[in-house]
Design a protein around this motif. Sequence first.
Motif, PDB file in Angstrom:
ATOM      1  N   PHE A  55       0.832  -1.206   0.000  1.00 10.13           N
ATOM      2  CA  PHE A  55       0.000   0.000   0.000  1.00 10.13           C
ATOM      3  C   PHE A  55       0.866   1.255   0.000  1.00 10.13           C
ATOM      4  CE2 PHE A  55      -2.216   3.314   2.414  1.00 10.13           C
ATOM      5  CZ  PHE A  55      -3.315   3.488   1.604  1.00 10.13           C
ATOM      6  N   ARG A  56       1.923   1.259   0.794  1.00 11.46           N
ATOM      7  CA  ARG A  56       2.793   2.428   0.837  1.00 11.46           C
ATOM      8  C   ARG A  56       3.493   2.648  -0.502  1.00 11.46           C
ATOM      9  NH1 ARG A  56       5.585   1.175   6.746  1.00 11.46           N
ATOM     10  NH2 ARG A  56       3.716   1.629   8.011  1.00 11.46           N
ATOM     11  N   ALA A  58       2.466   1.714  -3.438  1.00  2.00           N
ATOM     12  CA  ALA A  58       1.478   2.154  -4.423  1.00  2.00           C
ATOM     13  C   ALA A  58       1.155   3.632  -4.248  1.00  2.00           C
ATOM     14  CB  ALA A  58       0.214   1.305  -4.300  1.00  2.00           C
ATOM     15  N   THR A  59       1.016   4.069  -2.989  1.00  2.86           N
ATOM     16  CA  THR A  59       0.740   5.484  -2.737  1.00  2.86           C
ATOM     17  C   THR A  59       1.902   6.365  -3.190  1.00  2.86           C
ATOM     18  OG1 THR A  59      -0.570   4.840  -0.809  1.00  2.86           O
ATOM     19  CG2 THR A  59       0.084   7.135  -0.971  1.00  2.86           C
ATOM     20  N   THR A  60       3.131   5.930  -2.917  1.00  2.00           N
ATOM     21  CA  THR A  60       4.310   6.704  -3.327  1.00  2.00           C
ATOM     22  C   THR A  60       4.409   6.790  -4.847  1.00  2.00           C
ATOM     23  OG1 THR A  60       5.456   5.977  -1.326  1.00  2.00           O
ATOM     24  CG2 THR A  60       6.802   6.890  -3.097  1.00  2.00           C
ATOM     25  N   ALA A  62       1.945   6.564  -6.987  1.00  2.00           N
ATOM     26  CA  ALA A  62       0.874   7.419  -7.498  1.00  2.00           C
ATOM     27  C   ALA A  62       1.215   8.892  -7.329  1.00  2.00           C
ATOM     28  CB  ALA A  62      -0.437   7.080  -6.786  1.00  2.00           C
ATOM     29  N   ALA A  63       1.776   9.252  -6.155  1.00  2.00           N
ATOM     30  CA  ALA A  63       2.167  10.648  -5.928  1.00  2.00           C
ATOM     31  C   ALA A  63       3.283  11.064  -6.879  1.00  2.00           C
ATOM     32  CB  ALA A  63       2.599  10.845  -4.485  1.00  2.00           C
TER      33      ALA A  63
END
Length: 317
Positions: A55-56, A58-60, A62-63
């Motif tokens: 999850f981390r 994927a978030t990184t 995406a940002a």
Amino acid sequence: MKQKATAAALRRAVAQLPHPDVQQLADLPVRKMTEHDWITRQPSAGSTAVRQWVFRMATTCAALALVVGLGWFYQYGMAADIVGLQVNPSFELRVNRAEQVLAVQPMNEDATAFLQQRNYRGWGLDETIESLVVALAEQNYLSVDKNVVHLTVSGANEKKLEQRLSTEIRATLATKGIVPEIVPVKKPPEPTGSAPSQTPPSSSAQPAQPEQEDDDDDDDRTDDNDLRDDDDLTDDNDLRDDDDRTDDDDAADEDKEDAASRASSAEDPETPDEDDSSASSESDESESSESSDSSESSESSESSESSESSESSDSSD
């Protein structure tokens, strides 16, 4: 009564059910589960950590993709400068910060026909200007007689870009034997806000008076008020000056009279004694006149008495 009947029915139903032996139930084969389903599965510590890591990441990602996309759009996808080229066909070039042409928009019908088989998207700005100028010269839109080129540049570095494009146009047309006359044109600012409504005014509406007349009226009124105030101040000052002068004149006259009386008293110091002697002589004269009057009255009374006595003696004779 109904509850009793219900309980009896339930007991009969339970009695009619089969009653297997306990041993028979123990001897029945047991089928074990080969894998857990979603109900019986228990979470493990390793799977939770992996899930959080995924999850981390994927978030990184995406940002990062968002930042890169915005940066690319800011650098290459958004128009930073607008260049207008007006000969007889008029064009408007939208250029990004990397000086790549995003679009060439025709501004009249001749420009639309001129750009039908041309696509300059993705070209460099210098290459596009050179290609347009050469094509205009080949189609006799630019010649020795028709050599006026109106150039409009708007953006962050207007002056530098205008000078560079002017040099590029002169160098390109010099190969065709044309000396261009480049006229810089400032682009008017675009109007902000909503466009005014195009509904015609009604016939009953009064025509709007120009604001200049109102301004002139206000100026005239202000001037009149200022003149009146100046006149009032001048009148007040004049009255004050007149009053001050009158007071000064009166004071001067009084001072002159006091000085004259003092001077006369200094020149005739015996005047008061003469006045006293004249007053005493006048009083003596008045007393002597009174005494003479009293003597005259007594003489007249005596003469009247003597005449009466003589008359009485004559009457007796």
